[in-house]
Every structure is written in structure tokens, then in C-alpha cells.
Design an enzyme around this catalytic site. Sequence first.
Site, PDB file in Angstrom:
ATOM      1  N   ASP A 103       0.866  -1.174   0.000  1.00  0.00           N
ATOM      2  CA  ASP A 103       0.000   0.000   0.000  1.00  0.00           C
ATOM      3  C   ASP A 103       0.902   1.224   0.000  1.00  0.00           C
ATOM      4  O   ASP A 103       1.725   1.405   0.898  1.00  0.00           O
ATOM      5  CB  ASP A 103      -0.863  -0.034   1.272  1.00  0.00           C
ATOM      6  CG  ASP A 103      -2.180   0.692   1.106  1.00  0.00           C
ATOM      7  OD1 ASP A 103      -2.170   1.796   0.552  1.00  0.00           O
ATOM      8  OD2 ASP A 103      -3.205   0.147   1.555  1.00  0.00           O
ATOM      9  N   ASP A 200      -2.921   4.706  -2.315  1.00  0.00           N
ATOM     10  CA  ASP A 200      -3.858   5.398  -1.445  1.00  0.00           C
ATOM     11  C   ASP A 200      -4.128   6.830  -1.905  1.00  0.00           C
ATOM     12  O   ASP A 200      -3.188   7.584  -2.161  1.00  0.00           O
ATOM     13  CB  ASP A 200      -3.221   5.415  -0.044  1.00  0.00           C
ATOM     14  CG  ASP A 200      -4.157   5.905   1.026  1.00  0.00           C
ATOM     15  OD1 ASP A 200      -5.153   5.221   1.290  1.00  0.00           O
ATOM     16  OD2 ASP A 200      -3.890   6.987   1.602  1.00  0.00           O
ATOM     17  N   GLU A 241      -6.551   4.318  -5.731  1.00  0.00           N
ATOM     18  CA  GLU A 241      -7.773   4.781  -5.083  1.00  0.00           C
ATOM     19  C   GLU A 241      -8.000   6.197  -5.600  1.00  0.00           C
ATOM     20  O   GLU A 241      -7.291   7.120  -5.214  1.00  0.00           O
ATOM     21  CB  GLU A 241      -7.610   4.774  -3.558  1.00  0.00           C
ATOM     22  CG  GLU A 241      -8.906   5.060  -2.846  1.00  0.00           C
ATOM     23  CD  GLU A 241      -8.730   5.344  -1.353  1.00  0.00           C
ATOM     24  OE1 GLU A 241      -9.665   5.088  -0.605  1.00  0.00           O
ATOM     25  OE2 GLU A 241      -7.661   5.848  -0.947  1.00  0.00           O
ATOM     26  N   HIS A 312     -11.288  -2.167   4.021  1.00  0.00           N
ATOM     27  CA  HIS A 312     -11.101  -1.731   5.412  1.00  0.00           C
ATOM     28  C   HIS A 312     -11.741  -0.383   5.723  1.00  0.00           C
ATOM     29  O   HIS A 312     -11.655   0.090   6.846  1.00  0.00           O
ATOM     30  CB  HIS A 312      -9.599  -1.680   5.712  1.00  0.00           C
ATOM     31  CG  HIS A 312      -8.914  -0.617   4.902  1.00  0.00           C
ATOM     32  ND1 HIS A 312      -8.701  -0.739   3.545  1.00  0.00           N
ATOM     33  CD2 HIS A 312      -8.448   0.602   5.238  1.00  0.00           C
ATOM     34  CE1 HIS A 312      -8.127   0.354   3.091  1.00  0.00           C
ATOM     35  NE2 HIS A 312      -7.957   1.188   4.090  1.00  0.00           N
ATOM     36  N   ASP A 313     -12.343   0.254   4.730  1.00  0.00           N
ATOM     37  CA  ASP A 313     -12.982   1.561   4.944  1.00  0.00           C
ATOM     38  C   ASP A 313     -14.502   1.477   4.926  1.00  0.00           C
ATOM     39  O   ASP A 313     -15.180   2.491   5.052  1.00  0.00           O
ATOM     40  CB  ASP A 313     -12.563   2.553   3.840  1.00  0.00           C
ATOM     41  CG  ASP A 313     -11.098   2.931   3.926  1.00  0.00           C
ATOM     42  OD1 ASP A 313     -10.548   2.930   5.041  1.00  0.00           O
ATOM     43  OD2 ASP A 313     -10.509   3.235   2.872  1.00  0.00           O
TER      44      ASP A 313
HETATM   45  C1  GLC Z   1      -7.577   5.818   2.193  1.00  0.00           C
HETATM   46  C2  GLC Z   1      -7.474   4.604   3.064  1.00  0.00           C
HETATM   47  C3  GLC Z   1      -8.004   4.951   4.416  1.00  0.00           C
HETATM   48  C4  GLC Z   1      -7.154   6.046   4.992  1.00  0.00           C
HETATM   49  C5  GLC Z   1      -7.111   7.250   4.050  1.00  0.00           C
HETATM   50  C6  GLC Z   1      -6.028   8.199   4.437  1.00  0.00           C
HETATM   51  O1  GLC Z   1      -8.882   6.169   1.935  1.00  0.00           O
HETATM   52  O2  GLC Z   1      -8.115   3.520   2.485  1.00  0.00           O
HETATM   53  O3  GLC Z   1      -8.034   3.851   5.285  1.00  0.00           O
HETATM   54  O4  GLC Z   1      -7.662   6.457   6.225  1.00  0.00           O
HETATM   55  O5  GLC Z   1      -6.863   6.874   2.733  1.00  0.00           O
HETATM   56  O6  GLC Z   1      -4.765   7.670   4.161  1.00  0.00           O
END
Ligand code: GLC
Length: 533
Positions: A103, A200, A241, A312-313
Amino acid sequence: MKKTSKQRERFLDLVVYEIYPRSFRDSNDDGVGDLRGVIEKVDYLKELGVNAVWLCPCYQSPNADNGYDVSDYLSIAKEFGTFADWERLKEKLHARDIKIFMDLVANHTSVEHQWFQESRKSKNNPYRKYYYWSKTPKPNWKCLVGGSAWEYDEETGEYYLHSFSKEQPDLNWTNPKVREEMRKVVDFWIDKGVDGFRCDMLDFIAKDFKKGKMYEGARLHKYVRKVFRRANKEGLFLVGECQANEKSIRAVCGEKRKELTCVFQFDHFSIGRKDKFTPAPFSLDELKKTLVKWQNFTQKRGLLYTLFTDNHDQPFYLSRLGNDRNLRYESATAFATIFFLLRGIPFLYQGQEYGAVNPRYRGISCFRDVETIKYFEENRLKYTASELMKKINFGSRDNARRPMAWTQTPPYYGFSRKDSWIPVHSRAEEVNLERDRRSDKSVFAFYQKLLALRRENSALRQGAFTALKKGTGCFVYERKGEEEIFTVVCNFEKEREISLKGVGEKVLSNYASESGNEKYRPYEIAVFKRKIK
Ligand code: GLC
Ligand code: CA
């Protein structure tokens, strides 16, 4: 129709399993999951049938946001183990033909990162321009966890920008030094032998101050190409993402552009919710519509798509849009079938394979997530205590971050032998892997069959997608390969007749008995296979 190149098509063979290491398996009983815990479970992952692992951040971090606040990109957090453990994990995965994706948290660091420590010291510190500093916080942006995106720092009397929590200051990517640093981070991990990255909040690295946009600035493409130059040259897998609409997906995932392999597209998460913490009425036909739209869009342009219901979100999809009480097995397996037989790259999230559901707690003391706690504090006066807890139980990211329930044995269910960093799942007694695997309605066993079917039939990976018009209340589609056609039938929550002719032999279903006619029961799925004449 644009064809996906052979080179790219091979990514459709991937089945990725996301691991949130903190909650996966604790090998040394300190209450925190760790890399040795993951090593213990590599054979389990093989048995399930995945061939890649996305490891959420396991770098050194003060854990304001569980590792998404990185203080050293080139290290392994002590609580997770050592670099030697990481190497061993990688080798063990590779020995079983399982890839490893790291990640990459490129938009921000932790406030404890040395770059930021230096940056905040003085206005003329060489690291000052690694971050965004301003005397007058403009534009008036809000961060993603609520409140202003600008935080005042007394040391120099200026504000710094943070798109996420204030412990996660945004890196200033307009500074070529920052780009160079991040390229080095990526290349460091390539040297270590990783097979790809999940990136991310990647669209946030390019901002448009003039237009007042925190993400997707025009320079995104230039930055991405630069940082992943070597990664692309070596054919690594890169999933971003990103806020992704049609235009931006084309721009960032086109094969010739040498930017990303694919992005996570989040449209299907807005179904059934008004906002993150508030449910809304929905029909699964909305889901069908969204999926069909993106299948057609990506296929037509030879782009790759990601298939996922959980991460995980997010609260578990099954709890939000299915029936997690008396039709848990049926809805878990129906969602698995709907999503993972589409054209794209499946991503499973830990727990999903045994039908994990959302837990429920009475008090905020059972929660750890920075976003949830912020939401609680900001809404205390707005709602009654029970209303607020209801919202939190519905939408909190901690829904998916409870320790894995490996066994049937309380109080820790095989995760650890000590209290974990976050309370165990409130329904662990009933929903756990051991019990699931003993049951004749095992979600795990279904996943094994589903993934094996995908693995053994290229039509289900590379084949063309076509939605069949069968009205509302169900989703029927075909995947057509060179020699075979698969018909995937997914009924929604109400019993319904679905008539099909000449679809061939039934190769997968989630009801033990035949209904004996064309009636499909709640969340019943069936997959048929026929040869092309
Ligand atoms: C992404 C991750 C999340 C994190 C955020 C900030 O959305 O998936 O878990 O809190 O970025 O890094
Ligand atoms: Ca541990």
C-alpha cells in the site's frame, strides 16, 4: 470496441485478497496482528484460491490512522515484526505463486515523518516546501474527516494542509524533490521484490488551487507517470484509489498512458446510504444498473475494472445491502457471484470469505477509528446518544476492522490470546471461520468453488460481458469466451420466476435442493455453462 492487449489481459487472472494486518492474526499475543500472523495463514490463502495479497500499510507509524500515517516508508513497524519477517512472508507467498502488493500512501505522511518534523521548524527549512504551508488558509477546503483541511501550527504561525486527519499533512507534489523522494520509495520496494502497489488517495496528489479542487489537478498524469516509470516498465500491477468518473478513468488507465493498471470505482457504495453514516432505501436494481454501466464502459474501451464489495474503509456489504440474519449464507454467496464473475479483477477483504457481518456496540469506547471518533465528537449535540450510536454502528470503518474470528473459541476466537487493540467482534460466537467451515452451508466452501470456476475457465476471466434483459428483481448476464458461454443468474431478495432457454449445464448454485421449476428463491444464484456450437 477496443481490445485489451494480451499483456494487460493477464491481470484479469488475478484474485486479490486484502489484509488489514492489525486485525488479521496476532502471532505473539500482544493484541496486535502482525506479519508472522500473516505468514501462518499463507497456506490458508492458497486453499481459498487467491493469487495475490494486498497488504495494508505495515510501515513505521504513530497509528493516528492505523498506518495510513507513515513516518518511515522504508521500514516495517515494530509491532508488525521485522524486515526479515516481511522477506519471509514475500518468499512464502511467491513460493505458492501468490503476488504481494504494498500500500503506497503517497498523498500524505505522518506528522512524525522526519520531512514534516523538519518542515515545521522554520519557514526557510529545506523541507519547508515538502508540504503546503499558508499564512491565510485558502481555499477554504474541508478535510475528508470533517472540519477545516488547514491546521494552525504555532511554531511558525502558519497553517498546513491535510486532506485527511490533521495527523496526516499533505505532501506538496508540485515540488520536484517530493516526486523524486516518492519515486525512490517505489523503486526501493520494487528492489525488494513486490509485484505491485495499491495507491492510497492517489488523485489527491495533484490539486488545483485556482479551481478550488483538492484532487484531480491536471498534473496528476505527469506525476503518476514519473513515480511509476520503472513500475510500468517492469509490468507491475498498479491500482489507484481515485475519484473516478468516465473521463478520468480513461485518462489514467489507458494502456498507452503508462500510469495505472486500474482504479477502484466507488459508485456502488453510494447505494443504500444518504451519507456515510445514514442509510437510505434502495433496490438492488440500482446495483445492477451501476455494474452494467461500468462493465460496458470499461469493456468497450479495453480498460480493466476492479470488483469489490468490501474493504477496510467500508461496513460489510452483506450487512448493508443483504440479509445478515436469516439469509446470511444466501446473500453472502449471491454478492460473491454477482461481483466476482464480472469482467474485472476481484478483490476480497479479510472475513468476507466466511460471511463476516457488521458487529454492534453500545458505546463509543468500543471504537478506535479516527474518522468515527471525530464524527462522534462533532455530532454529539445533534443526535440523541442512541441515534448517534446507531449511525456509527451503521457506517463506521471499524465495522470491517474487528479481529478475524478464526475459531469458535471465546474470548479471542483464534486471533490472539490476549485482549486485542480493538474489542472482538460482537457476533464472533456465531460468525467465525471454524463454524462456517463445519456447516453444510459454508461461505468459505462456496468461495473455493467460485474461485476455482474462475480459475479453470478463461471465459470467466477474459470473456466478454453481456447483460441479459430479464426485468427487475434479478441480474442475469453472460460471459462469452472462445469456446464457451457462461450464464450467471442472480436473483435478488424476493422469490421470482426467471426463464432461460438453452443455457446448458448448471455448474454452480447456492441452494442445495432444486426448486424444480423456474422459480428462484431469495438470493438464489445459478451459473450455467454451454459450448459454443
Ligand atoms: C484511504 C485509506 C483509508 C485512509 C485514508 C487516508 O482512503 O483507504 O483507510 O484512512 O486513505 O490515508
Ligand atoms: Ca502481535
